[in-house]
Design an enzyme around this catalytic site. Sequence first.
Site, PDB file in Angstrom:
ATOM      1  N   GLU A 178       7.703   6.166   6.479  1.00  0.00           N
ATOM      2  CA  GLU A 178       8.155   6.337   5.091  1.00  0.00           C
ATOM      3  C   GLU A 178       7.133   7.085   4.241  1.00  0.00           C
ATOM      4  O   GLU A 178       6.256   6.478   3.627  1.00  0.00           O
ATOM      5  CB  GLU A 178       8.454   4.972   4.445  1.00  0.00           C
ATOM      6  CG  GLU A 178       8.915   5.100   2.996  1.00  0.00           C
ATOM      7  CD  GLU A 178       9.250   3.758   2.334  1.00  0.00           C
ATOM      8  OE1 GLU A 178       9.710   3.795   1.173  1.00  0.00           O
ATOM      9  OE2 GLU A 178       9.045   2.698   2.938  1.00  0.00           O
ATOM     10  N   LYS A 220      12.130   7.531   6.894  1.00  0.00           N
ATOM     11  CA  LYS A 220      12.622   6.998   5.617  1.00  0.00           C
ATOM     12  C   LYS A 220      12.040   7.846   4.483  1.00  0.00           C
ATOM     13  O   LYS A 220      11.001   7.525   3.916  1.00  0.00           O
ATOM     14  CB  LYS A 220      12.225   5.523   5.455  1.00  0.00           C
ATOM     15  CG  LYS A 220      12.700   4.913   4.124  1.00  0.00           C
ATOM     16  CD  LYS A 220      12.530   3.401   4.051  1.00  0.00           C
ATOM     17  CE  LYS A 220      12.946   2.879   2.680  1.00  0.00           C
ATOM     18  NZ  LYS A 220      12.979   1.415   2.586  1.00  0.00           N
TER      19      LYS A 220
END
Length: 341
Positions: A178, A220
């Site tokens: 992420e 992500k």
Amino acid sequence: MNLSDLNKIALAMVTPGKGILAADESSGTIKKRFDAIKVDSTEDNRRDYREMLFRSQEAMSKYISGVILYDETIWQNAKDGTPLVKLIEQAGAIPGIKVDEGTQPLPNCPGELVTVGLDKLAERLKKYYERGARFAKWRAVIDIGPRIPTQTAVRVNAHALARYAALCQAAQIVPIVEPEVLMDGDHDIDRCYEVTQRVLNRTFQELRVQRVALEGMILKPNMAISGKKCPKQASVQEVAEKTIRLLKSCVPAAVPGIAFLSGGQSDEEATAHLDAMNKIGNLPWRLTFSYGRALQAAPQKAWSGKPDNVPAGQHAFSHRARMNGLASTGNWEAGLEKQAA
């Protein structure tokens, strides 16, 4: 490392029609959320709230593929003694764990942060695996401002993300990578695009250097989106088109799926953007959601810490989960939001 098993889990996490519930708020963050609904952030209240979500049979079994947990939550048991991890498994979802330990100021880079938590991560991952976690999450935070992000911040954070991902795969855990470019500033969508492109390119460079198997991970990212304070907000269609163009230029087709963060968008904005991207279609990877606030704001409000409100909280959660499930296949329509009421 058994890559075939990692790939199976990664694909299950991005099952069409389902997405990931990010229930990994730190104690500080959940306290802010609870303050807003006038609920004391005690360990029991945090457990009761999350138990309510994980026992939402309709939402969990139909629209949620996995749940990211916080360290406190993964060790907690429900009121009746069942481990919360088991509730998630019983609903047919996969338990996951946030493993980063937050951010610290980055030396010599004023206003920039680096995510920490790599030391002892290998030992922690073993324990989490034994407890049932099959994927993990690590968030890097990149801010946009005058003269930032610096190359230093981008490189240091990408390096840490790749180190984390390699350790996860060695522990037979799928890493969610992420790199979040924040939407807090007054920058326009094109500035967000340009910075996110730099960040993603550097992240994949580091992942290759550290021999992370792309087939056994999930990305992500943020969407290409205008900063919150930007006077000109990009339309849903522009966000969708630019985000897809950006991802196609940076993300190898070997990655099984991309689960977006909502990053401060409103519930409906996050759903509309995901839906518009899936309506464009013809993509090498599956696109779905890994939302925290955009899935939880409505159920939190409906619940407000009262046991009598559990059905209302679950109803609100099921609605948001269903809307995002539809968006993950490009089948959402704004009119469906009104029907819920």
